[in-house]
Scaffold this active site. Sequence first.
Site, PDB file in Angstrom:
ATOM      1  N   SER A 124      37.073 -47.167  10.381  1.00  0.00           N
ATOM      2  CA  SER A 124      36.107 -46.649   9.412  1.00  0.00           C
ATOM      3  C   SER A 124      34.694 -47.115   9.679  1.00  0.00           C
ATOM      4  O   SER A 124      33.735 -46.383   9.433  1.00  0.00           O
ATOM      5  CB  SER A 124      36.509 -47.079   7.994  1.00  0.00           C
ATOM      6  N   LYS A 150      44.580 -40.041  15.062  1.00  0.00           N
ATOM      7  CA  LYS A 150      44.760 -39.983  13.610  1.00  0.00           C
ATOM      8  C   LYS A 150      43.429 -40.340  12.971  1.00  0.00           C
ATOM      9  O   LYS A 150      42.953 -41.458  13.041  1.00  0.00           O
ATOM     10  CB  LYS A 150      45.850 -40.967  13.171  1.00  0.00           C
ATOM     11  N   ALA A 151      42.789 -39.348  12.343  1.00  0.00           N
ATOM     12  CA  ALA A 151      41.447 -39.529  11.794  1.00  0.00           C
ATOM     13  C   ALA A 151      41.459 -40.506  10.637  1.00  0.00           C
ATOM     14  O   ALA A 151      42.426 -40.598   9.876  1.00  0.00           O
ATOM     15  CB  ALA A 151      40.888 -38.180  11.334  1.00  0.00           C
ATOM     16  N   HIS A 152      40.350 -41.250  10.493  1.00  0.00           N
ATOM     17  CA  HIS A 152      40.215 -42.137   9.346  1.00  0.00           C
ATOM     18  C   HIS A 152      39.808 -41.320   8.123  1.00  0.00           C
ATOM     19  O   HIS A 152      38.935 -40.448   8.219  1.00  0.00           O
ATOM     20  CB  HIS A 152      39.181 -43.223   9.615  1.00  0.00           C
ATOM     21  N   GLY A 205      41.613 -51.936  12.154  1.00  0.00           N
ATOM     22  CA  GLY A 205      41.584 -51.873  10.699  1.00  0.00           C
ATOM     23  C   GLY A 205      42.032 -53.195  10.088  1.00  0.00           C
ATOM     24  O   GLY A 205      41.868 -54.263  10.685  1.00  0.00           O
ATOM     25  N   SER A 206      42.624 -53.112   8.915  1.00  0.00           N
ATOM     26  CA  SER A 206      42.975 -54.305   8.147  1.00  0.00           C
ATOM     27  C   SER A 206      44.253 -54.952   8.667  1.00  0.00           C
ATOM     28  O   SER A 206      45.075 -54.314   9.337  1.00  0.00           O
ATOM     29  CB  SER A 206      43.168 -53.934   6.671  1.00  0.00           C
ATOM     30  N   GLU A 229      43.813 -54.158  16.449  1.00  0.00           N
ATOM     31  CA  GLU A 229      42.758 -55.108  16.123  1.00  0.00           C
ATOM     32  C   GLU A 229      42.724 -55.224  14.614  1.00  0.00           C
ATOM     33  O   GLU A 229      42.456 -54.241  13.914  1.00  0.00           O
ATOM     34  CB  GLU A 229      41.406 -54.627  16.660  1.00  0.00           C
ATOM     35  N   CYS A 266      33.659 -56.271  12.765  1.00  0.00           N
ATOM     36  CA  CYS A 266      34.826 -57.107  13.038  1.00  0.00           C
ATOM     37  C   CYS A 266      34.434 -58.454  13.637  1.00  0.00           C
ATOM     38  O   CYS A 266      35.230 -59.391  13.621  1.00  0.00           O
ATOM     39  CB  CYS A 266      35.801 -56.381  13.954  1.00  0.00           C
ATOM     40  N   GLU A 356      39.539 -63.288   6.449  1.00  0.00           N
ATOM     41  CA  GLU A 356      38.344 -62.462   6.589  1.00  0.00           C
ATOM     42  C   GLU A 356      37.951 -61.801   5.268  1.00  0.00           C
ATOM     43  O   GLU A 356      38.795 -61.300   4.525  1.00  0.00           O
ATOM     44  CB  GLU A 356      38.589 -61.369   7.641  1.00  0.00           C
TER      45      GLU A 356
END
Length: 486
Positions: A124, A150-152, A205-206, A229, A266, A356
């Site tokens: 994102s 796969k689109a965000h 992402g998360s 990641e 990130c 984080e």
Amino acid sequence: MIPETTHEELDTVLTRAAEAAEPFGALAPADRARLLNAVADALDAAAAELVPLAISESNLSEGRLTGELKRTTFQLRMFAEVLDEGRYLEATIDRADPDFALGPKPDLRRVQLPIGPVLVFAASNFPFAFSVAGGDTASALAAGCPVVLKAHPGHPELSVRTGEVIVEALRAAGAPEGTFAVVLGVETGTRALTDERVKAAAFTGSVPGGRALFDIAAQRPKPIPFFGELGSLNPVFVTPAALEERGAELAQGYVTSFSGNAGQLCTKPGVLLLPAGHGLAEELAAATRNVGPHRLLNERLHGGYCDRRAAVTSVPGVRVLAEGSAPGDAAEGATPTLLETSAETLLAHRDELLEEVFGPLSVVVTYGSEEELLAVAAALEGNLTATVQHAADETTDLARLLGVLRERAGRVLCNGWPTGVSPSPAMQHGGPYPSTTDARFTSVGTAAIDRFLRPVTFQNTPQELLPQPLRDDNPWGVPQAVHGPR
């Protein structure tokens, strides 16, 4: 409202990707390089259309997005250069040797081959560079792997239009049909990840989302590599000598690094280790208060930031140096928050403080001795980066600290800031879990192509049946490492 991809549409996409895998992977490196350059040219030509779309869906500025699109097309051209060089194939020829020390040895030839269709989950926070045409897509295509993207959900219109530009460019340049496609929907991504036609996946992402997908990939009847990641704290350690040498400069540099892009990077530094009695509290607070409000990427991320901010600020022993805003209305944006605590408190509340916070928040941690500094370093989980700010004349005293940090980070910086990740041959953007799911690989830089290749050795294979890079006449003209008698 853009509809999610149906099951039937996904099946068609995966079938075409599987059918494209062999002809696309068999293309000469120079031909794939031409395809990547064609995509880069098409995206540059569409900038006037794509950047406004990105602005409307991301709350990011025109300048930031224009630069990011430039980085995106640079990455595509960078991988085209990797293909032209041909070293990524690691073509190795070990000739037969009847007099080998351990007994007669057969002719052995090893090369890297494409792994097959790759599923990429877009991020994102970088609508271009880590999204549809980002580094995962570029490196997978360079490796010879069809990509299902796969689109965000944070920028669906931009994703669809960027995908159309890519598909049109690939088709015009002669790529096999099915080489690239964009799909939408959370369930769509999960369903694709379980499909046997997908041979590897990449994610940014998360931690919870990435770990869930990683588990799915690992629990398939035939598990596949999942390059995720996830999360990183990116600690910064300041030595007493560095504090004395340039304390004010370090204060300003740190605030600039953790608050830039509203902390939505990130590599944002989340913890600053300073000697006790550092005397920089007012300078750090003033620099933080001077940063204006910035809208986060979307309301979901804004809500998540507010929740994490509340959790961290409520930890006993944590005090506020600069109290930024985090209003309920995401449209008003947020200003940075800077907190302070001791190494003792950090170690006692590591679960709350060593996680984080995605957004403009950071924690200053004071330490009283080198041993306490090393204890904090040892308590860290895996990170993308770890930074040491030191004076020029104390390098010999840093070996113990760097020895701890290199076990916990993929990139160790000296006298710099972790934000800013240059796409280059030596870049490592990956580290021990939870920063990534496989610390051996990078998602930025030319080595990112290695994720989507697998080595195959051919033994005593006739020349006409060998892959082109392994033949004696070397029709592709790639570098070959030749061993054994001529």
